[in-house]
Design a protein around this motif. Structure first.
Motif, PDB file in Angstrom:
ATOM      1  N   MET A   1       0.847  -1.162   0.000  1.00 28.65           N
ATOM      2  CA  MET A   1       0.000   0.000   0.000  1.00 28.65           C
ATOM      3  C   MET A   1       0.895   1.227   0.000  1.00 28.65           C
ATOM      4  N   VAL A   2       0.530   2.202  -0.752  1.00 27.32           N
ATOM      5  CA  VAL A   2       1.253   3.467  -0.781  1.00 27.32           C
ATOM      6  C   VAL A   2       0.323   4.537  -0.226  1.00 27.32           C
ATOM      7  N   VAL A   3       0.815   5.288   0.760  1.00 28.97           N
ATOM      8  CA  VAL A   3       0.056   6.390   1.341  1.00 28.97           C
ATOM      9  C   VAL A   3       0.840   7.660   1.071  1.00 28.97           C
ATOM     10  N   ILE A   4       0.212   8.600   0.411  1.00 26.31           N
ATOM     11  CA  ILE A   4       0.880   9.854   0.062  1.00 26.31           C
ATOM     12  C   ILE A   4       0.271  10.997   0.858  1.00 26.31           C
ATOM     13  N   GLY A   5       1.081  11.593   1.727  1.00 23.73           N
ATOM     14  CA  GLY A   5       0.698  12.820   2.415  1.00 23.73           C
ATOM     15  C   GLY A   5      -0.425  12.730   3.421  1.00 23.73           C
ATOM     16  N   SER A   6      -0.566  11.631   4.148  1.00 22.84           N
ATOM     17  CA  SER A   6      -1.609  11.544   5.150  1.00 22.84           C
ATOM     18  C   SER A   6      -1.022  11.061   6.473  1.00 22.84           C
ATOM     19  N   GLY A   7      -0.650  12.010   7.305  1.00 25.73           N
ATOM     20  CA  GLY A   7      -0.063  11.676   8.597  1.00 25.73           C
ATOM     21  C   GLY A   7      -1.007  10.921   9.508  1.00 25.73           C
ATOM     22  N   SER A   8      -2.305  11.230   9.458  1.00 24.94           N
ATOM     23  CA  SER A   8      -3.256  10.561  10.356  1.00 24.94           C
ATOM     24  C   SER A   8      -3.436   9.087   9.983  1.00 24.94           C
ATOM     25  N   ILE A   9      -3.493   8.785   8.692  1.00 24.89           N
ATOM     26  CA  ILE A   9      -3.613   7.384   8.263  1.00 24.89           C
ATOM     27  C   ILE A   9      -2.325   6.644   8.593  1.00 24.89           C
ATOM     28  N   LEU A  10      -1.195   7.288   8.340  1.00 24.60           N
ATOM     29  CA  LEU A  10       0.090   6.675   8.620  1.00 24.60           C
ATOM     30  C   LEU A  10       0.242   6.340  10.100  1.00 24.60           C
ATOM     31  N   THR A  11      -0.183   7.234  10.972  1.00 27.96           N
ATOM     32  CA  THR A  11      -0.106   7.002  12.416  1.00 27.96           C
ATOM     33  C   THR A  11      -0.918   5.775  12.808  1.00 27.96           C
ATOM     34  N   ARG A  12      -2.106   5.621  12.247  1.00 20.88           N
ATOM     35  CA  ARG A  12      -2.958   4.461  12.561  1.00 20.88           C
ATOM     36  C   ARG A  12      -2.354   3.158  12.037  1.00 20.88           C
ATOM     37  N   LEU A  13      -1.817   3.201  10.812  1.00 21.22           N
ATOM     38  CA  LEU A  13      -1.189   1.997  10.249  1.00 21.22           C
ATOM     39  C   LEU A  13       0.027   1.572  11.059  1.00 21.22           C
ATOM     40  N   GLU A  14       0.830   2.534  11.468  1.00 19.13           N
ATOM     41  CA  GLU A  14       2.001   2.194  12.261  1.00 19.13           C
ATOM     42  C   GLU A  14       1.610   1.638  13.631  1.00 19.13           C
ATOM     43  N   ALA A  15       0.611   2.214  14.269  1.00 17.54           N
ATOM     44  CA  ALA A  15       0.153   1.728  15.569  1.00 17.54           C
ATOM     45  C   ALA A  15      -0.347   0.284  15.475  1.00 17.54           C
ATOM     46  N   ALA A  16      -0.876  -0.089  14.311  1.00 16.51           N
ATOM     47  CA  ALA A  16      -1.371  -1.454  14.099  1.00 16.51           C
ATOM     48  C   ALA A  16      -0.265  -2.400  13.629  1.00 16.51           C
ATOM     49  N   GLY A  17       0.969  -1.892  13.498  1.00 15.81           N
ATOM     50  CA  GLY A  17       2.079  -2.735  13.072  1.00 15.81           C
ATOM     51  C   GLY A  17       2.042  -3.097  11.599  1.00 15.81           C
ATOM     52  N   ARG A  18       1.429  -2.260  10.769  1.00 15.17           N
ATOM     53  CA  ARG A  18       1.259  -2.555   9.343  1.00 15.17           C
ATOM     54  C   ARG A  18       2.283  -1.882   8.435  1.00 15.17           C
ATOM     55  N   VAL A  19       3.229  -1.134   9.008  1.00 16.02           N
ATOM     56  CA  VAL A  19       4.220  -0.437   8.193  1.00 16.02           C
ATOM     57  C   VAL A  19       5.541  -1.188   8.255  1.00 16.02           C
ATOM     58  N   GLU A  20       6.034  -1.616   7.105  1.00 12.93           N
ATOM     59  CA  GLU A  20       7.323  -2.308   7.035  1.00 12.93           C
ATOM     60  C   GLU A  20       8.417  -1.392   6.499  1.00 12.93           C
ATOM     61  N   GLU A  21       8.032  -0.399   5.710  1.00 10.80           N
ATOM     62  CA  GLU A  21       9.032   0.442   5.067  1.00 10.80           C
ATOM     63  C   GLU A  21       8.468   1.832   4.813  1.00 10.80           C
ATOM     64  N   TYR A  22       9.327   2.819   4.983  1.00 13.77           N
ATOM     65  CA  TYR A  22       8.990   4.195   4.619  1.00 13.77           C
ATOM     66  C   TYR A  22       9.848   4.583   3.430  1.00 13.77           C
ATOM     67  N   ARG A  23       9.260   5.252   2.464  1.00 17.21           N
ATOM     68  CA  ARG A  23       9.991   5.847   1.341  1.00 17.21           C
ATOM     69  C   ARG A  23       9.685   7.330   1.373  1.00 17.21           C
ATOM     70  N   LEU A  24      10.702   8.113   1.647  1.00 18.05           N
ATOM     71  CA  LEU A  24      10.512   9.547   1.808  1.00 18.05           C
ATOM     72  C   LEU A  24      11.237  10.304   0.708  1.00 18.05           C
ATOM     73  N   LEU A  25      10.525  11.166   0.033  1.00 18.22           N
ATOM     74  CA  LEU A  25      11.106  12.059  -0.960  1.00 18.22           C
ATOM     75  C   LEU A  25      11.156  13.433  -0.312  1.00 18.22           C
ATOM     76  N   THR A  26      12.354  13.890   0.017  1.00 20.40           N
ATOM     77  CA  THR A  26      12.494  15.142   0.740  1.00 20.40           C
ATOM     78  C   THR A  26      13.289  16.158  -0.082  1.00 20.40           C
ATOM     79  N   PHE A  27      12.877  17.390   0.055  1.00 21.43           N
ATOM     80  CA  PHE A  27      13.566  18.511  -0.575  1.00 21.43           C
ATOM     81  C   PHE A  27      14.232  19.304   0.538  1.00 21.43           C
ATOM     82  N   PRO A  28      15.479  19.728   0.351  1.00 20.75           N
ATOM     83  CA  PRO A  28      16.183  20.439   1.427  1.00 20.75           C
ATOM     84  C   PRO A  28      15.520  21.779   1.737  1.00 20.75           C
ATOM     85  N   THR A  29      14.903  21.841   2.905  1.00 18.04           N
ATOM     86  CA  THR A  29      14.211  23.050   3.348  1.00 18.04           C
ATOM     87  C   THR A  29      14.374  23.158   4.861  1.00 18.04           C
ATOM     88  N   ALA A  30      14.615  24.333   5.357  1.00 21.87           N
ATOM     89  CA  ALA A  30      14.698  24.560   6.801  1.00 21.87           C
ATOM     90  C   ALA A  30      13.599  25.537   7.189  1.00 21.87           C
TER      91      ALA A  30
END
Length: 83
Positions: A1-30
């Protein structure tokens, strides 16, 4: 499953132990402020990192996911089937 830009869904999936890998595309910004992506104390394993244009694509494994080396060794030690 791919989740794009949803922190609330991601938090629930991680709490349920359903996340095996994160792929993050980050742009250098401070910005100096904002919401944390991961809670304090969260341990991740860097699997790979590469530059994609001006961004960085990083892959992180979670503690609940098998390590890449253990997947390869498990496949290598699996008995071969007779043909």
């Amino acid at each position: 499953m791919v989740v794009i830009g949803s922190g609330s869904i991601l938090t629930r999936l991680e709490a349920a132990g359903r996340v095996e890998e994160y792929r993050l595309l980050t742009f250098p910004t401070a910005v100096g402020a904002g919401r944390r992506l991961f809670p304090d104390g969260r341990l991740l394993t860097l699997l790979s990192s590469e530059q994609v244009g001006p961004a960085s694509l990083t892959r992180y494994g979670t503690a609940s996911a098998p390590a890449p080396a253990s997947r390869a060794s498990a496949a290598a030690s699996a008995p071969e089937s007779a043909s």
